[in-house]
Write an enzyme that holds these catalytic residues in place. Sequence first.
Site, PDB file in Angstrom:
ATOM      1  N   SER A 156       3.353   5.723   4.974  1.00 17.90           N
ATOM      2  CA  SER A 156       2.649   5.051   3.895  1.00 17.90           C
ATOM      3  C   SER A 156       2.727   3.539   4.056  1.00 17.90           C
ATOM      4  O   SER A 156       2.249   2.994   5.038  1.00 17.90           O
ATOM      5  CB  SER A 156       3.190   5.516   2.544  1.00 17.90           C
ATOM      6  OG  SER A 156       2.449   4.985   1.479  1.00 17.90           O
ATOM      7  N   ASP A 214      -3.964   6.721   0.534  1.00 12.61           N
ATOM      8  CA  ASP A 214      -4.050   7.705  -0.542  1.00 12.61           C
ATOM      9  C   ASP A 214      -3.945   7.049  -1.911  1.00 12.61           C
ATOM     10  O   ASP A 214      -4.196   7.687  -2.935  1.00 12.61           O
ATOM     11  CB  ASP A 214      -3.010   8.813  -0.391  1.00 12.61           C
ATOM     12  CG  ASP A 214      -1.573   8.304  -0.438  1.00 12.61           C
ATOM     13  OD1 ASP A 214      -1.351   7.077  -0.344  1.00 12.61           O
ATOM     14  OD2 ASP A 214      -0.654   9.135  -0.576  1.00 12.61           O
ATOM     15  N   ASP A 237      -3.237   1.419   0.327  1.00 11.28           N
ATOM     16  CA  ASP A 237      -1.967   1.355   1.040  1.00 11.28           C
ATOM     17  C   ASP A 237      -2.153   1.880   2.458  1.00 11.28           C
ATOM     18  O   ASP A 237      -3.269   2.210   2.877  1.00 11.28           O
ATOM     19  CB  ASP A 237      -0.861   2.090   0.284  1.00 11.28           C
ATOM     20  CG  ASP A 237      -1.119   3.580   0.124  1.00 11.28           C
ATOM     21  OD1 ASP A 237      -2.255   4.024   0.398  1.00 11.28           O
ATOM     22  OD2 ASP A 237      -0.197   4.308  -0.286  1.00 11.28           O
ATOM     23  N   ASP A 247      -1.550   4.600   4.230  1.00 15.97           N
ATOM     24  CA  ASP A 247      -2.180   5.889   4.524  1.00 15.97           C
ATOM     25  C   ASP A 247      -3.372   6.161   3.620  1.00 15.97           C
ATOM     26  O   ASP A 247      -3.932   7.251   3.631  1.00 15.97           O
ATOM     27  CB  ASP A 247      -1.167   7.031   4.428  1.00 15.97           C
ATOM     28  CG  ASP A 247      -0.514   7.149   3.058  1.00 15.97           C
ATOM     29  OD1 ASP A 247      -0.463   6.144   2.325  1.00 15.97           O
ATOM     30  OD2 ASP A 247      -0.038   8.250   2.711  1.00 15.97           O
TER      31      ASP A 247
END
Length: 479
Positions: free
Chosen positions: A103, A261, A257, A259
């Site tokens: 992340s 999501d 962010d 990743d």
Amino acid sequence: MTIDLARIIKAYDVRGTVPDQLSPDVGRAIGAAFARVVAAPEGAGRVVVGHDMRDSGPELVDAFTAGVTAAGVDVVRIGLCSTDGLYHASGALEAPGAMFTASHNPAVYNGIKLCRAGARPVGQDTGLAEVRELAQRLLDDPSANLSDDDAAAPGTVSDVDTLADYAAFLRGLVDVSGIRPLKVVVDAGNGMAGHTVPAVLGTAAGLPPLPLDVVPLYFELDGSFPNHEANPLDPKNLEDLRAAVVEHDADLGLAFDGDADRCFVVDEHGDPVSPSAVTALVGLREVAKELEAGRTPTVIHNLITSRAVPDLLQAAGATTVRTRVGHSFIKAQMAQHDAVFGGEHSAHYYFRDFFFADTGMLAALHVLAALGGQPHPLSALAEMYSPYVASGELNSTVADAAAATERVRDAYAAAYPDADVDALDGLTVAHWDGHPQWWFNLRASNTEPLLRLNVEAADEDIMIKVRDDVLSLVRTEDA
């Protein structure tokens, strides 16, 4: 020396530094354990695997794949993807999944987010503890042969590109083709939004153009994060986006962010829109859709979310359910209540139509549709959904979190005997049904010696008073 997997496999996912904590050997052991604990008992013949832009991703994917296939389970590799892209693939293919990402963590980290078929969560209480235990046994016994399994033959490996299907799926859930033209600045933070935004908001996946003028910031995929951390929750990482929105006279800005999501929103002035306001905005849209279909809507929110969220959604005809912080808890509640939508203060947004999973991109489409479907600026819309004053999350380093929490509990129980107190997730004290109106939550970090404080009140003076009183109690150690 063998790594203690309890150090990197926590309540929700796997997260560690590469290669000292998360090495190919660890990845292979976790893959073998995941196949045996999750895939095989479900009767799943394949596992879908993706990764973000971190340099360590491909090698770890190869190791994890070797562990899964050694257990006789096939692997479908979808390559570079966002975490919600992996969830989409898990849902569309009805297969357990593994997303290699850390992340927003620095470049030296990587991790794995695991899910069951249909993007259902794998957390501490839903299989992750068993995965950790078996993987640890495989690591501790060097003589264990990971290919020695009851399976008749090892699994196969195939490569599939699911980006276009992911983009089309999201476009099919929210129609933004008829909105007024909008200029939007998107800060990908050198993360996976640089891969997904051109496909969803642009034409890279072969979809028709939208009435959007997208100004890209840091779309180059680079796991070293050369411009700023891919963590929009930290205000300093929004500075470039805020400046660019004003510079380009844009209607709004979006920040993702690492990743991709999570999605954060800033208005036309470059001012951040709170995730709670976004939760209310998107939630009201989903509630209206449910009511129009003749269904009774339920919306999930975590206990840190603004009280405006249940206030507004209940007034609109929804049932709201308050839950602990954390995606595995939210997803479980989403499925249990067949909730149409869920939101967290951390800018995770969950949708029943997206396999009960979280997707920042779908939330962004809702914000664009809401803004572009009427003439007012985003600041005016956000103000409607932000009637109260919040402190934001404040961290305090403490030697004894339990003792500090007990000091706060005792002090407020004595001073406000009519306040509501609960321990759903840490300590929550609420004086919302009395005057003045305020509440706070104090909870310990899972990984650090920190207490996290969130305060909300009907006006700023009360919020400041409660905030400062609680912080004083937390940061004053017993003599």
